[in-house]
Every structure is written in C-alpha cells, then in structure tokens.
Design a protein around this motif. Structure first.
Motif, short mmCIF file in Angstrom:
data_model
loop_
_atom_site.label_atom_id
_atom_site.label_comp_id
_atom_site.label_asym_id
_atom_site.label_seq_id
_atom_site.Cartn_x
_atom_site.Cartn_y
_atom_site.Cartn_z
N PHE A 79 73.64 18.66 2.26
CA PHE A 79 73.40 18.81 3.45
C PHE A 79 72.81 20.73 3.39
N ALA A 80 73.36 21.11 3.19
CA ALA A 80 73.29 22.46 3.19
C ALA A 80 71.73 23.01 2.27
N GLN A 81 72.31 21.98 1.47
CA GLN A 81 71.63 22.26 -0.22
C GLN A 81 70.01 21.98 0.19
N LYS A 82 70.31 20.16 1.05
CA LYS A 82 69.08 19.61 0.86
C LYS A 82 68.50 19.96 2.25
N HIS A 83 68.33 20.68 3.49
CA HIS A 83 67.78 21.67 4.69
C HIS A 83 67.46 22.69 4.46
N GLU A 84 68.19 23.57 2.87
CA GLU A 84 68.54 24.12 2.87
C GLU A 84 68.71 25.76 4.33
N ALA A 85 69.59 25.43 4.62
CA ALA A 85 70.32 25.80 6.17
C ALA A 85 71.75 25.61 5.57
N THR A 86 72.14 26.72 6.28
CA THR A 86 73.93 27.60 6.27
C THR A 86 74.35 26.41 7.81
N ILE A 99 71.02 37.12 17.71
CA ILE A 99 69.45 37.39 17.70
C ILE A 99 68.93 37.46 16.13
N GLY A 100 68.18 37.00 15.65
CA GLY A 100 67.99 36.59 14.20
C GLY A 100 67.90 34.88 13.96
N ILE A 101 68.76 34.74 14.58
CA ILE A 101 69.78 33.04 13.98
C ILE A 101 69.84 31.95 15.02
N CYS A 102 69.27 31.59 14.50
CA CYS A 102 68.20 29.48 15.39
C CYS A 102 69.37 28.66 15.05
N THR A 103 70.29 27.86 15.84
CA THR A 103 71.10 26.80 15.13
C THR A 103 70.66 25.39 16.23
N LEU A 104 71.86 24.72 15.67
CA LEU A 104 71.58 24.20 16.30
C LEU A 104 72.90 22.88 15.48
N ALA A 105 73.14 21.97 16.96
CA ALA A 105 74.61 21.76 16.68
C ALA A 105 74.40 20.57 17.50
N ALA A 145 58.38 20.98 15.47
CA ALA A 145 58.28 19.77 14.22
C ALA A 145 60.14 19.75 13.55
N ASP A 146 59.67 21.33 12.68
CA ASP A 146 60.58 21.00 11.55
C ASP A 146 62.36 21.11 12.18
N LEU A 147 61.98 21.73 12.94
CA LEU A 147 63.41 22.42 13.76
C LEU A 147 63.55 20.21 14.44
N ALA A 148 63.13 19.70 15.31
CA ALA A 148 63.63 18.66 15.64
C ALA A 148 63.64 17.62 14.53
N GLY A 197 67.56 18.99 13.63
CA GLY A 197 68.18 18.43 14.78
C GLY A 197 68.78 16.59 14.76
N LYS A 198 67.79 15.61 14.00
CA LYS A 198 67.58 14.54 13.76
C LYS A 198 68.92 14.17 12.52
N ALA A 199 68.50 14.89 11.60
CA ALA A 199 68.86 14.52 10.43
C ALA A 199 70.95 15.41 10.43
N LEU A 200 70.80 16.26 11.89
CA LEU A 200 72.31 16.65 12.26
C LEU A 200 72.62 15.27 12.09
N ILE A 201 72.23 14.78 13.39
CA ILE A 201 72.75 14.13 14.51
C ILE A 201 73.38 13.06 13.34
N ALA A 202 72.34 12.77 12.13
CA ALA A 202 72.33 11.74 11.45
C ALA A 202 74.21 12.61 10.70
N LEU A 203 73.98 13.46 9.82
CA LEU A 203 75.64 14.02 9.72
C LEU A 203 76.51 13.90 10.21
N ALA A 204 76.48 13.93 11.85
CA ALA A 204 77.89 13.80 12.59
C ALA A 204 78.15 12.56 12.69
N ASN A 205 77.34 12.27 12.60
CA ASN A 205 77.54 10.18 12.41
C ASN A 205 77.86 9.39 11.11
N ALA A 206 77.99 10.25 10.58
CA ALA A 206 78.30 9.56 9.12
C ALA A 206 79.93 9.09 9.11
#
Length: 239
Positions: free
Chosen positions: A89-96, A191-197, A221-224, A227-236
């Motif tokens: 997920f980190a590699q695909k979405h370039e996120a920590t 400050i400076g960091i946007c996190t989704l969970a 739109a990209d954050l949304a 977020g949906k990808a993160l839901i899929a990860l949580a339910n994987a």
C-alpha cells in the motif's frame, strides 16, 4: 504502582521491537530521561532486559522473549499478516502507512508501519505512542466505538493539538468518519501532515490502519480515493 506499570510498558515495547536506545524508549512511552534511566536500571538488575554494546541499546532478555508472555498471540498474528499489505500500500499510494493498536484507556501504539521509496517521506517510529483521541486514528476509533460525548471530551482534552480546534469540530469530524468509513486529520495533530485512518473491523482490542501524506500535496478528490483504498486495506483478508 505507576513505576511497575511503566516497567511493564517498557518490556512490552521491547517485546515488539528490535533493540532500542534510552531516547527511543523515553520518546515512545513519554518518559522523562531520568525516569526512563532508573526504570531501565532496575530491569537490567532483575535480568528482564539486557544492554547491547556498543550503541547502548536495550532489548528484552531472551527468556522473556521466548516466553511470549508479553505478546498477544492473535494481535501478533494480525501484525505479521498485515505487514506485507502495508508495504504494498505504501509503495502504490506513495504514503507512510501505520498499523495502530489501542494499548490502554488512554493510549494507542504503532505496532507496524511501512514507507514508500519517495525521496521526501514521512517517518514513523515503531512502538511510538500517542493519546487515544489524537490524529485520524483517534477519530476513526471513536466513530467505530460509538463513543459518548463525555468520553469523547475526555479524549479530546488529552491531546496537544498543534492547530487549534474546538470540541464541537472534533465531534463533527468523528461523525464524518462514521459516515465515510475513514477519518482525516489535516494538520491538527501535526502541522504539515495529513493523515487518514480506517478501523480494522472485528478486532479486539481495536486496530486501525493509517496513511500519512504531506498536507496540501493532494487535492480533495485524491484524498477521498486514498480514504477508500484505506478502507479496503482495513477490510483485506491478509491470510
């Protein structure tokens, strides 16, 4: 006693980590250097931990590590199964990406994480703790737990917010997390960091996955989509 609880917190941290320095341990558990030093000295004297030289790093004694007494078996298996999914997920979405566990009534702990290969990226330290109400993870957990207003207020005031916000705004964001299936913290906690969970369903104690990017780097739109990808990860199903 508080010191006994702190000593076990150190041992649990070392059970889930590689060798750590005094600074690593103190920062993760929010202990002062002097308190951390004294607790480590006691644990060393009792043979519960050992100090590696050079580097002045501490690790759990082999006997304690082999016993498994400080590990939750089901939690450990979940962490092990999720680890490769976090990396992809980190590699695909370039996120920590992080996997957080509710550690107590007041704290959550980072039990696994993965970073992308981007030149500029956000770093997390495994084992670090933060207030249960903090960040997107705190909002996602509160939404999943249908937390009442009194408990929500208790969690809110325990957080050192870096960007001012009201309890009313916090409560609204928890409601938003319930509707969307994921929570978002756009610079309020850091400050400076946007996190989704998003909460990993049907797990006790609660687990939550997070994805962090630099604030302002992605349109809404990209954050949304993230977020949906993160839901899929949580339910994987990581089996």
């Amino acid at each position: 006693m508080r010191s006994v609880s702190q000593a076990f917190a150190i041992m649990r941290l070392l059970a889930d980590s590689d060798a750590l320095t005094l600074s690593d341990i103190g920062r993760s558990l929010e202990l002062s250097p002097s308190s951390c030093f004294n607790l480590l000295g006691t644990l060393l004297a009792e043979g519960a931990i050992v100090r590696e030289a050079p580097g002045k790093r501490y690790r759990l004694a082999d006997a304690w590590r082999r016993s498994g007494l400080l590990r939750d078996g089901d939690a450990r298996r979940l962490v092990d199964r999720m680890a490769p999914l976090l990396t992809r997920f980190a590699q695909k979405h370039e996120a920590t990406v992080g996997l957080w566990q509710a550690a107590s009534r007041d704290r959550m702990q980072l039990v696994a994480h993965a970073e992308s290969n981007a030149v500029l990226r956000i770093h997390l330290a495994r084992g670090q703790r933060q207030p249960l109400g903090g960040g997107a993870v705190g909002r996602a957990m509160a939404a999943a737990q249908a937390t009442g207003s009194e408990e929500l207020a208790r969690r809110f005031v325990a957080v050192r917010w870096q960007k001012a916000m009201s309890l009313g705004t916090y409560a609204d964001q928890v409601e938003g997390a319930l509707r969307a299936g994921y929570a978002i913290d756009d610079g309020y906690t850091h400050i400076g960091i946007c996190t989704l969970a998003a909460v990993v369903p049907q797990q006790r104690p609660e687990f939550c996955v997070s994805a962090s990017v630099f604030a302002g780097a992605r349109p809404a739109a990209d954050l949304a989509t993230l977020g949906k990808a993160l839901i899929a990860l949580a339910n994987a199903d990581p089996a």
